[in-house]
Design a protein around this motif. Structure first.
Motif, PDB file in Angstrom:
ATOM      1  N   LYS A 160      25.245  28.768   8.354  1.00 56.97           N
ATOM      2  CA  LYS A 160      24.956  28.009   7.133  1.00 56.97           C
ATOM      3  C   LYS A 160      25.755  28.550   5.950  1.00 56.97           C
ATOM      4  CE  LYS A 160      20.276  26.839   8.626  1.00 56.97           C
ATOM      5  NZ  LYS A 160      18.822  27.069   8.415  1.00 56.97           N
ATOM      6  N   ALA A 161      25.872  29.872   5.881  1.00 55.07           N
ATOM      7  CA  ALA A 161      26.658  30.468   4.792  1.00 55.07           C
ATOM      8  C   ALA A 161      28.127  30.070   4.911  1.00 55.07           C
ATOM      9  CB  ALA A 161      26.510  31.991   4.827  1.00 55.07           C
ATOM     10  N   MET A 162      28.650  30.041   6.132  1.00 52.40           N
ATOM     11  CA  MET A 162      30.034  29.629   6.352  1.00 52.40           C
ATOM     12  C   MET A 162      30.249  28.184   5.913  1.00 52.40           C
ATOM     13  SD  MET A 162      30.540  31.286  10.147  1.00 52.40           S
ATOM     14  CE  MET A 162      32.028  30.343  10.461  1.00 52.40           C
ATOM     15  N   LEU A 163      29.313  27.313   6.270  1.00 58.28           N
ATOM     16  CA  LEU A 163      29.456  25.900   5.927  1.00 58.28           C
ATOM     17  C   LEU A 163      29.357  25.692   4.419  1.00 58.28           C
ATOM     18  CD1 LEU A 163      27.379  24.262   8.817  1.00 58.28           C
ATOM     19  CD2 LEU A 163      29.855  24.476   8.624  1.00 58.28           C
ATOM     20  N   GLN A 164      28.461  26.427   3.786  1.00 60.89           N
ATOM     21  CA  GLN A 164      28.332  26.313   2.332  1.00 60.89           C
ATOM     22  C   GLN A 164      29.617  26.755   1.637  1.00 60.89           C
ATOM     23  OE1 GLN A 164      25.023  28.436   0.656  1.00 60.89           O
ATOM     24  NE2 GLN A 164      25.558  27.925  -1.439  1.00 60.89           N
ATOM     25  N   GLN A 165      30.164  27.876   2.100  1.00 61.30           N
ATOM     26  CA  GLN A 165      31.393  28.395   1.491  1.00 61.30           C
ATOM     27  C   GLN A 165      32.550  27.427   1.701  1.00 61.30           C
ATOM     28  OE1 GLN A 165      32.807  32.086   3.148  1.00 61.30           O
ATOM     29  NE2 GLN A 165      33.958  32.598   1.306  1.00 61.30           N
ATOM     30  N   ASP A 166      32.663  26.889   2.920  1.00 62.56           N
ATOM     31  CA  ASP A 166      33.751  25.958   3.198  1.00 62.56           C
ATOM     32  C   ASP A 166      33.611  24.674   2.381  1.00 62.56           C
ATOM     33  OD1 ASP A 166      36.070  25.290   5.202  1.00 62.56           O
ATOM     34  OD2 ASP A 166      34.776  23.525   5.185  1.00 62.56           O
ATOM     35  N   ALA A 167      32.382  24.200   2.229  1.00 56.88           N
ATOM     36  CA  ALA A 167      32.161  22.981   1.440  1.00 56.88           C
ATOM     37  C   ALA A 167      32.588  23.185  -0.006  1.00 56.88           C
ATOM     38  CB  ALA A 167      30.696  22.581   1.514  1.00 56.88           C
ATOM     39  N   GLU A 168      32.316  24.381  -0.536  1.00 61.07           N
ATOM     40  CA  GLU A 168      32.712  24.668  -1.918  1.00 61.07           C
ATOM     41  C   GLU A 168      34.235  24.739  -2.067  1.00 61.07           C
ATOM     42  OE1 GLU A 168      30.668  28.281  -2.651  1.00 61.07           O
ATOM     43  OE2 GLU A 168      28.701  27.329  -2.932  1.00 61.07           O
ATOM     44  N   LEU A 169      34.920  25.225  -1.015  1.00 55.94           N
ATOM     45  CA  LEU A 169      36.369  25.381  -1.082  1.00 55.94           C
ATOM     46  C   LEU A 169      37.115  24.083  -0.805  1.00 55.94           C
ATOM     47  CD1 LEU A 169      36.806  28.829   0.748  1.00 55.94           C
ATOM     48  CD2 LEU A 169      37.083  28.369  -1.701  1.00 55.94           C
ATOM     49  N   THR A 170      36.603  23.290   0.168  1.00 60.43           N
ATOM     50  CA  THR A 170      37.350  22.114   0.636  1.00 60.43           C
ATOM     51  C   THR A 170      36.746  20.784   0.211  1.00 60.43           C
ATOM     52  OG1 THR A 170      36.125  21.934   2.722  1.00 60.43           O
ATOM     53  CG2 THR A 170      38.010  23.452   2.670  1.00 60.43           C
ATOM     54  N   GLY A 171      35.452  20.801  -0.150  1.00 63.71           N
ATOM     55  CA  GLY A 171      34.795  19.549  -0.495  1.00 63.71           C
ATOM     56  C   GLY A 171      34.291  18.779   0.707  1.00 63.71           C
ATOM     57  N   ARG A 172      34.457  19.346   1.920  1.00 67.18           N
ATOM     58  CA  ARG A 172      33.949  18.653   3.116  1.00 67.18           C
ATOM     59  C   ARG A 172      32.429  18.619   3.089  1.00 67.18           C
ATOM     60  NH1 ARG A 172      38.574  20.995   6.132  1.00 67.18           N
ATOM     61  NH2 ARG A 172      37.377  22.908   6.472  1.00 67.18           N
ATOM     62  N   ALA A 173      31.871  17.481   3.450  1.00 71.11           N
ATOM     63  CA  ALA A 173      30.418  17.272   3.359  1.00 71.11           C
ATOM     64  C   ALA A 173      29.735  17.676   4.662  1.00 71.11           C
ATOM     65  CB  ALA A 173      30.123  15.817   3.020  1.00 71.11           C
ATOM     66  N   HIS A 174      29.663  18.978   4.897  1.00 71.32           N
ATOM     67  CA  HIS A 174      28.965  19.460   6.093  1.00 71.32           C
ATOM     68  C   HIS A 174      27.469  19.153   5.982  1.00 71.32           C
ATOM     69  CE1 HIS A 174      32.647  21.494   7.113  1.00 71.32           C
ATOM     70  NE2 HIS A 174      32.619  22.242   6.019  1.00 71.32           N
ATOM     71  N   LEU A 175      26.838  18.946   7.110  1.00 69.54           N
ATOM     72  CA  LEU A 175      25.404  18.677   7.159  1.00 69.54           C
ATOM     73  C   LEU A 175      24.720  19.845   7.855  1.00 69.54           C
ATOM     74  CD1 LEU A 175      25.516  14.914   8.250  1.00 69.54           C
ATOM     75  CD2 LEU A 175      25.319  15.836   5.935  1.00 69.54           C
ATOM     76  N   TYR A 176      23.770  20.483   7.181  1.00 64.05           N
ATOM     77  CA  TYR A 176      23.099  21.647   7.748  1.00 64.05           C
ATOM     78  C   TYR A 176      21.826  21.920   6.956  1.00 64.05           C
ATOM     79  CZ  TYR A 176      25.327  23.953   3.746  1.00 64.05           C
ATOM     80  OH  TYR A 176      25.731  24.294   2.483  1.00 64.05           O
ATOM     81  N   GLY A 177      21.040  22.875   7.425  1.00 63.90           N
ATOM     82  CA  GLY A 177      19.813  23.260   6.723  1.00 63.90           C
ATOM     83  C   GLY A 177      18.753  22.182   6.770  1.00 63.90           C
ATOM     84  N   VAL A 178      17.990  22.067   5.696  1.00 64.89           N
ATOM     85  CA  VAL A 178      16.864  21.126   5.642  1.00 64.89           C
ATOM     86  C   VAL A 178      17.325  19.696   5.888  1.00 64.89           C
ATOM     87  CG1 VAL A 178      15.077  20.154   4.151  1.00 64.89           C
ATOM     88  CG2 VAL A 178      15.518  22.616   4.110  1.00 64.89           C
ATOM     89  N   LEU A 179      18.478  19.325   5.362  1.00 64.98           N
ATOM     90  CA  LEU A 179      18.974  17.959   5.523  1.00 64.98           C
ATOM     91  C   LEU A 179      19.156  17.614   6.993  1.00 64.98           C
ATOM     92  CD1 LEU A 179      20.107  15.297   4.451  1.00 64.98           C
ATOM     93  CD2 LEU A 179      22.336  16.430   4.209  1.00 64.98           C
ATOM     94  N   ALA A 180      19.871  18.450   7.744  1.00 71.48           N
ATOM     95  CA  ALA A 180      20.169  18.148   9.146  1.00 71.48           C
ATOM     96  C   ALA A 180      19.015  18.430  10.080  1.00 71.48           C
ATOM     97  CB  ALA A 180      21.401  18.954   9.592  1.00 71.48           C
ATOM     98  N   GLU A 181      18.134  19.371   9.706  1.00 70.65           N
ATOM     99  CA  GLU A 181      17.076  19.790  10.625  1.00 70.65           C
ATOM    100  C   GLU A 181      15.725  19.149  10.345  1.00 70.65           C
ATOM    101  OE1 GLU A 181      17.004  24.092  11.176  1.00 70.65           O
ATOM    102  OE2 GLU A 181      19.011  24.176  10.290  1.00 70.65           O
ATOM    103  N   LYS A 182      15.511  18.669   9.130  1.00 71.73           N
ATOM    104  CA  LYS A 182      14.213  18.106   8.769  1.00 71.73           C
ATOM    105  C   LYS A 182      14.308  16.650   8.321  1.00 71.73           C
ATOM    106  CE  LYS A 182      11.912  21.938   9.420  1.00 71.73           C
ATOM    107  NZ  LYS A 182      10.910  22.061  10.513  1.00 71.73           N
ATOM    108  N   GLU A 183      15.204  16.382   7.384  1.00 73.41           N
ATOM    109  CA  GLU A 183      15.277  15.033   6.829  1.00 73.41           C
ATOM    110  C   GLU A 183      15.962  14.054   7.777  1.00 73.41           C
ATOM    111  OE1 GLU A 183      17.036  15.225   2.957  1.00 73.41           O
ATOM    112  OE2 GLU A 183      15.646  16.777   2.248  1.00 73.41           O
ATOM    113  N   MET A 184      16.894  14.545   8.581  1.00 70.33           N
ATOM    114  CA  MET A 184      17.569  13.717   9.570  1.00 70.33           C
ATOM    115  C   MET A 184      16.951  13.950  10.943  1.00 70.33           C
ATOM    116  SD  MET A 184      21.545  14.389   8.406  1.00 70.33           S
ATOM    117  CE  MET A 184      22.244  13.269   9.631  1.00 70.33           C
ATOM    118  N   THR A 185      16.886  12.898  11.766  1.00 76.49           N
ATOM    119  CA  THR A 185      16.492  13.080  13.152  1.00 76.49           C
ATOM    120  C   THR A 185      17.709  13.536  13.943  1.00 76.49           C
ATOM    121  OG1 THR A 185      17.046  10.829  13.854  1.00 76.49           O
ATOM    122  CG2 THR A 185      14.850  11.181  12.889  1.00 76.49           C
TER     123      THR A 185
END
Length: 584
Positions: free
Chosen positions: A433-458
């Protein structure tokens, strides 16, 4: 959440130790006041900080004891502080009647706390969502305010010598309010006990009036509600009354807020006897729990195993499946799996129903090789209860995700919910999750992880958001076949050829070989999966073999038709046995 349970246990343990320390410190303050009755500073220097500690702690204790708050905690210390405060007030010339009344009210509120907490803990859940019946077993308001009011009263008592009669009257007012609130708590507790006793006494008639056509029986580890909630939308579509039966408080809490169907908690075998009514024709099961045998003994019911996923895991070929009357399987692969592992099963018990949950899984939007920056779902499984079920690749997950990021992929990360129960896997999840957050901040790619991918999404939302998937030996692999998108599986304990022999689903996937040291040939696998995708046609054949030869536009109807037939509900009869298609 599963990840928070170890932390909560540590916090609770620390709070209990802290409560003892607070009691000891208050005892020390009591002795100081007795030794130095004229030294007012002893009360201020020791009592006030301790009151602040108890006041601040009330929030943590409220989370632990839910709406009961911190009621019943620090009783010894609070009694001693009450005595110290009264002795100090009496020595300062406050009118006797006032300090006696104020002390009596606070003492009465403290004693009410002790009694009410004891009564509250005896009111265990019993049922929910019963038509026309109030089954609310929780407090209707926050009982913990009694604790807060008593603390406020003690604080006022400490400073009463400086406030004089006004301070004493303030203590009386707060003490009276605490007693009145405690009385309201007692009334609510009595009402809850009455509702519970009445419902338990009338439960056989309540269930008979409900006229359930079938039961859904569930016993599992806490936090496993997904096993049953994945099936409820389709069981509801059968259009007949049913009830869910669970066997322990944890499972009841898991489902109480997650379902709308009648939910009944039956703890003993005698409890079960009372709710097996004549209208019931069958019982559905979603796992191989040991306590299933408590329900299977009712021979008047048809017992139908659903399980909670289609996979090559050992649990899918558990020999205990023989005790059921029916085994609803997704496709022919599930039947052949038993024979391949030398487990003799009567073929007449199988019904091929597909995996209705995948009806919303979308097909690939384009050949993956034509996509400049594909989205890849990484959905690793958990460690497993036993050695033969330890398929997880999460320990190497950070390395795998890093390779995807280097290729410019957007990543959807959805680990198995049980992954958070193991320290090493929990740590790997945090790193990813830390890697995805860091990459999203650097590249703007919209990774899906954490509460969004595990709880809000099926999980199926995650399927649809992706263009390819990497997983382990898991039910998500079989479900992902419905999308016909490319996928890879991680082999953590065997060479590729041996892995494909042991887990036939892998014949439709690219295989990443792993070891304790790391992943092997991962770059070559990613080149093929995200490029020319030579296994495209192979996957289509396996999709039929694993998920049934069922029309895509009416996929869930097969399950509904088969279930209606077994339940005796009028429905168009369909062919439900036999080989749908030869193995690819």
């Amino acid at each position: 959440m599963p990840a928070s349970r170890p932390v909560v246990r540590k916090v609770v343990k620390l709070l209990r130790i802290w409560a003892v320390l607070v009691d000891v410190l208050i005892m020390a303050s009591a002795f100081l006041v007795l030794l130095y009755p004229d030294a007012s500073w002893t009360v201020v220097a020791l009592a006030v900080p301790l009151l602040v500690i108890m006041w601040r702690t009330r929030r943590s204790l409220t989370r632990r004891l839910r709406s009961v708050g911190a009621m019943g905690e620090y009783l010894v210390g609070r009694y001693l502080l009450l005595i110290v405060g009264l002795v100090h007030v009496a020595q300062q010339g406050v009118p006797t009647l006032l300090w006696i009344v104020s002390g009596g009210l606070l003492a009465l509120a403290l004693e009410a706390e002790r009694f009410e907490v004891r009564m509250h803990r005896r009111i265990r859940p019993y049922a929910a969502h019963l038509p026309g019946r109030d089954t609310e077993h929780r407090p209707r308001f926050a009982y913990g305010y009694v604790y807060s009011l008593v603390i406020l009263g003690l604080a006022l008592l400490v400073v009463t010598p400086w406030l004089g009669a006004a301070g004493a009257w303030a203590v009386v007012a707060v003490g009276l309010l605490a007693v009145l609130f405690a009385a309201a708590v007692l009334v609510d507790i009595v009402q809850r006990i009455s509702r519970r006793s009445s419902a338990l006494r009338e439960m056989p008639q309540i269930v008979e009036d409900l006229e359930p056509r079938f039961f859904v029986y569930w016993s599992a580890q806490s936090g496993s509600a997904f096993q049953i909630t994945m099936w409820l939308p389709y069981l509801e579509r059968l259009g007949v009354p049913f009830a869910i039966i669970v066997r322990n408080d944890a499972n009841f809490r898991d489902l109480e807020r997650a379902v709308d169907a009648p939910l009944i908690l039956r703890r003993t075998l005698a409890d079960l006897d009372a709710v097996i009514v004549p209208s019931a024709r069958a019982a559905f099961y979603v796992n191989n729990a040991v306590l299933n045998n408590h329900m299977i003994r009712y021979s008047e019911l048809m017992h139908i195993q659903l399980l909670h996923g289609e996979s090559d895991k050992a649990a899918s070929t558990n020999p205990v499946t023989r005790m059921f009357d029916r085994d609803y399987v997704a496709g022919q692969a599930a039947i052949d799996r038993f024979a391949a592992r030398g487990i003799s099963m009567p073929e007449s018990m199988f019904r091929i129903v597909g995996r209705p949950q995948v009806e919303g899984v979308e097909a690939a939007r384009a050949p993956i090789g034509e996509m400049a920056a594909p989205t890849v779902l990484y959905a690793p499984t958990w460690q497993g209860f036993h050695q033969d079920a330890q398929y997880s690749s999460l320990a190497h997950g950070p390395d795998l995700v890093q390779r995807l990021l280097e290729r410019g992929c957007t990543v959807v990360f959805r680990p198995h919910p049980y992954s958070y129960r193991t320290r090493s896997l929990r740590s790997a999840c945090a790193r990813i999750k830390a890697m995805l957050q860091q990459d999203a901040e650097l590249t703007g790619r919209a990774h899906l992880y954490g509460v969004l991918a595990e709880k809000e999404m099926t999980v199926f939302d995650c399927f649809n958001a992706s263009d390819a998937m990497i997983s382990d030996v898991s039910s998500v692999v079989g479900d992902y076949l419905h999308s016909e998108k490319p996928m890879a599986m991680n082999s953590m304990h065997a060479a590729v050829d041996d892995f494909r022999r042991e887990f036939p689903t892998a014949r439709a996937a690219y295989v990443i070989e792993g070891s304790e040291e790391g992943l092997i040939d991962v770059e070559d696998v990613l080149d093929a999966m995200l490029g020319p995708d030579p296994m495209s046609e192979v996957r289509k054949g396996f999709a039929t073999y694993y998920l049934g030869d069922i029309p895509r536009d009416s996929y869930a109807e097969r399950f509904l038709a088969v279930a209606r037939e077994d339940l005796g509900i009028e429905s168009e009869r369909v062919s439900t046995t036999g080989h749908e298609r030869a193995e690819p």
